[in-house]
Design a protein around this motif. Structure first.
Motif, PDB file in Angstrom:
ATOM      1  N   UNK A  52       0.821  -1.212   0.000  1.00 44.67           N
ATOM      2  CA  UNK A  52       0.000   0.000   0.000  1.00 44.67           C
ATOM      3  C   UNK A  52       0.855   1.262   0.000  1.00 44.67           C
ATOM      4  N   UNK A  53       1.930   1.259   0.796  1.00 45.29           N
ATOM      5  CA  UNK A  53       2.843   2.408   0.808  1.00 45.29           C
ATOM      6  C   UNK A  53       3.458   2.591  -0.569  1.00 45.29           C
ATOM      7  N   UNK A  57       3.122   5.816  -3.236  1.00 47.51           N
ATOM      8  CA  UNK A  57       4.292   6.428  -3.871  1.00 47.51           C
ATOM      9  C   UNK A  57       4.193   6.389  -5.383  1.00 47.51           C
ATOM     10  N   UNK A  58       3.683   5.286  -5.923  1.00 48.56           N
ATOM     11  CA  UNK A  58       3.538   5.190  -7.375  1.00 48.56           C
ATOM     12  C   UNK A  58       2.579   6.266  -7.888  1.00 48.56           C
ATOM     13  N   UNK A  59       1.476   6.478  -7.166  1.00 47.69           N
ATOM     14  CA  UNK A  59       0.522   7.515  -7.567  1.00 47.69           C
ATOM     15  C   UNK A  59       1.147   8.906  -7.483  1.00 47.69           C
ATOM     16  N   UNK A  60       1.911   9.167  -6.410  1.00 47.68           N
ATOM     17  CA  UNK A  60       2.581  10.455  -6.272  1.00 47.68           C
ATOM     18  C   UNK A  60       3.640  10.635  -7.355  1.00 47.68           C
ATOM     19  N   UNK A  85      11.439   5.793  -6.728  1.00 46.69           N
ATOM     20  CA  UNK A  85      12.415   4.914  -6.079  1.00 46.69           C
ATOM     21  C   UNK A  85      11.787   4.221  -4.874  1.00 46.69           C
ATOM     22  N   UNK A  86      11.064   4.992  -4.076  1.00 48.35           N
ATOM     23  CA  UNK A  86      10.402   4.400  -2.911  1.00 48.35           C
ATOM     24  C   UNK A  86       9.359   3.384  -3.336  1.00 48.35           C
ATOM     25  N   UNK A  87       8.576   3.712  -4.372  1.00 53.51           N
ATOM     26  CA  UNK A  87       7.510   2.809  -4.823  1.00 53.51           C
ATOM     27  C   UNK A  87       8.075   1.486  -5.323  1.00 53.51           C
ATOM     28  N   UNK A  88       9.081   1.561  -6.187  1.00 49.66           N
ATOM     29  CA  UNK A  88       9.614   0.342  -6.786  1.00 49.66           C
ATOM     30  C   UNK A  88      10.302  -0.568  -5.785  1.00 49.66           C
ATOM     31  N   UNK A 248       4.289   9.611   3.459  1.00 48.11           N
ATOM     32  CA  UNK A 248       3.724   9.772   2.124  1.00 48.11           C
ATOM     33  C   UNK A 248       2.236  10.139   2.174  1.00 48.11           C
ATOM     34  N   UNK A 249       1.556   9.756   3.237  1.00 45.47           N
ATOM     35  CA  UNK A 249       0.168  10.187   3.399  1.00 45.47           C
ATOM     36  C   UNK A 249       0.107  11.695   3.625  1.00 45.47           C
ATOM     37  N   UNK A 250       1.079  12.237   4.373  1.00 48.85           N
ATOM     38  CA  UNK A 250       1.130  13.688   4.599  1.00 48.85           C
ATOM     39  C   UNK A 250       1.208  14.436   3.275  1.00 48.85           C
ATOM     40  N   UNK A 251       2.064  13.956   2.370  1.00 49.68           N
ATOM     41  CA  UNK A 251       2.206  14.622   1.069  1.00 49.68           C
ATOM     42  C   UNK A 251       0.939  14.462   0.247  1.00 49.68           C
ATOM     43  N   UNK A 252       0.372  13.249   0.267  1.00 49.67           N
ATOM     44  CA  UNK A 252      -0.852  13.012  -0.508  1.00 49.67           C
ATOM     45  C   UNK A 252      -1.986  13.906  -0.037  1.00 49.67           C
ATOM     46  N   UNK A 253      -2.108  14.091   1.281  1.00 44.80           N
ATOM     47  CA  UNK A 253      -3.179  14.942   1.816  1.00 44.80           C
ATOM     48  C   UNK A 253      -2.944  16.399   1.428  1.00 44.80           C
TER      49      UNK A 253
END
Length: 461
Positions: A52-53, A57-60, A85-88, A248-253
């Motif tokens: 999920x994390x 990251x992939x969406x961001x 990089x984080x997503x992969x 990453x939730x902080x950035x998404x929000x």
């Protein structure tokens, strides 16, 4: 009211900093009181949490990467690579969960997490640097190489891990020790640099993105520490997973709360957000559009416009590298060199105007009663950047060069294109017919106008 770093009110900065640093206190308590460091070994929960994390990251990465390419912004490009990089690597780490996809822990996949944090930290720190125009433009130009190089690295890591290349053994798979401590230290230093730099970035009105990035990098720096001290399947181990999720939730929000138009504008480098540069502008509209609209249904008018734009826009964008600034009814505005990477922008704009007329002529010949395009091209200095605020924000060019271009198209013959003397001076070779100095509406000085017949050396992209 007194202010904290980056313009945050001190009354909010202190509790915010305390909240962000609280996880370190919790980690210290778990390390020095092992009896409190409870165990919860649940493999599916770990798999879906990490995956999920990685998905966030992939969406961001996709959102910021798309915006970076559209605006030619080096900071946003580097941020997107950090997310990628984080997503992969997190996806690779999820594969290491025992008894979910693999029968046993795979060291290469387990070690993917500290490696991902380090690689992402490098991109994060680089994104926080203030670069000159030339270096920033070089990064944007090398964006595809950076992207595919990162993808190749992650694929190679996955293949090598499955092949058993690299350090092996249960101890390696279970503990971030030895060289990994130094990886964590390096990652922590890079994230700390990014936090400091992002807190010092000037904040655009109403944008919390720089502060959100600083908060996220703070949490990721803490995750680096937790990786070193956390014990597998204990609370201290789960903590760094949750820290990454929170970051990453902080950035998404913060992104979700930004206005949908130019959502990432708060992270643009100053020169992307607003700067003066020489550009060329093409304006085109349909002569007789109002009369046609009066005599036809809205559906018929829409069908006519779609047929024209379907054939006219692709050569402008794909062949000449134009940026569609806006389409308003039958009018289209196209800009060139808004990123500062098209020194031949006058040639491109003129070629685009001729290409638009050539493409539209085939449609017009098949529909004799339809209106025809007129086009005008002008060259000069404009301010390029974000205009407006939440509720009405856009990225456009402002200046006399734009106003004159809009007036020039009204002086063009039906099916033709006219250029100003400023645009003509930037052409490597052209056949034109002088139309003289013509007064234009709303302007005290007349403009030298030339009918563009042909270009001798079109510069395709």
């Amino acid at each position: 009211m007194s202010r904290g770093t980056g313009g945050l009110p001190l009354a909010r900065a202190v509790p915010t900093a305390a909240l962000l640093l609280a996880p370190l206190g919790g980690l210290a308590l778990l390390v020095f009181r092992p009896d409190l460091d409870g165990t919860w070994e649940h493999h599916p929960a770990h798999f879906w949490l990490v995956l999920g994390i990685g998905g966030i990251n992939a969406a961001l990465a996709y959102a910021t990467g798309s915006a970076a390419r559209l605006r030619g912004d080096d900071r946003l490009l580097l941020v997107s690579l950090a997310f990628l990089a984080a997503a992969g690597f997190l996806a690779l780490h999820a594969l290491a969960t025992p008894r979910v996809l693999l029968d046993a822990p795979n060291p290469g996949f387990v070690l993917a997490t500290p490696v991902s944090l380090l690689v992402a930290a490098g991109f994060a720190a680089a994104s926080s640097l203030r670069l000159g125009d030339d270096r920033a433009l070089a990064i944007v130009r090398r964006g595809p190489w950076l992207l595919w190089g990162l993808v190749a690295l992650m694929l190679a890591w996955g293949v090598a891990s499955l092949a058993g290349v690299g350090p092996q053994g249960q101890a390696v798979a279970e503990s971030a020790s030895g060289p990994l401590v130094w990886l964590a230290v390096a990652g922590f230093a890079l994230y700390a640099t990014a936090v400091y730099k992002y807190l010092r970035l000037p904040r655009s009105a109403g944008s919390t993105l720089p502060l959100a990035m600083a908060a996220a990098f703070t949490l990721l720096a803490e995750a680096e520490i937790a990786i070193v001290w956390g014990r597998n399947w204990h609370a201290s181990w789960w903590e760094w997973h949750l820290l990454m999720l929170a970051a990453f939730v902080v950035i998404a929000i913060a992104a979700q709360r930004s206005w949908r138009e130019e959502r990432w504008a708060g992270l643009y480098r100053a020169e992307t957000a607003s700067s003066e540069r020489p550009i060329s502008v093409v304006f085109a509209d349909l002569q007789g559009f109002t009369t046609f609209s009066e005599k036809h249904s809205p559906a018929q008018v829409t069908e006519m416009l779609n047929q024209y734009f379907t054939v006219a826009i692709p050569p402008i964008v794909d062949r000449f590298g134009g940026q569609i600034d806006r389409i308003i009814g039958d009018a289209i505005m196209v800009t060139f060199n808004t990123h500062g990477d098209q020194p031949d922008h006058a040639q491109r704009a003129s070629g685009a105007a001729l290409a638009l007329q050539a493409a539209a002529s085939a449609v017009a010949e098949a529909h004799p009663g339809w209106p025809r395009f007129r086009a005008g091209v002008n060259t000069g200095v404009a301010t390029v950047g974000v205009v407006g605020a939440a509720g009405g924000r856009t990225y456009t060019a402002i200046g006399d060069v734009v106003n004159v271009a809009s007036r020039l198209e009204a002086l063009a013959p039906v099916g033709g294109a006219v250029v100003s003397s400023e645009t003509l001076a930037g052409l490597s070779g052209a056949e034109t017919t002088p139309l003289g100095r013509i007064p234009v509406k709303g302007r005290t000085e007349p403009v030298d106008v030339h009918l563009l017949v042909a270009l001798y050396a079109e510069q395709d992209t």
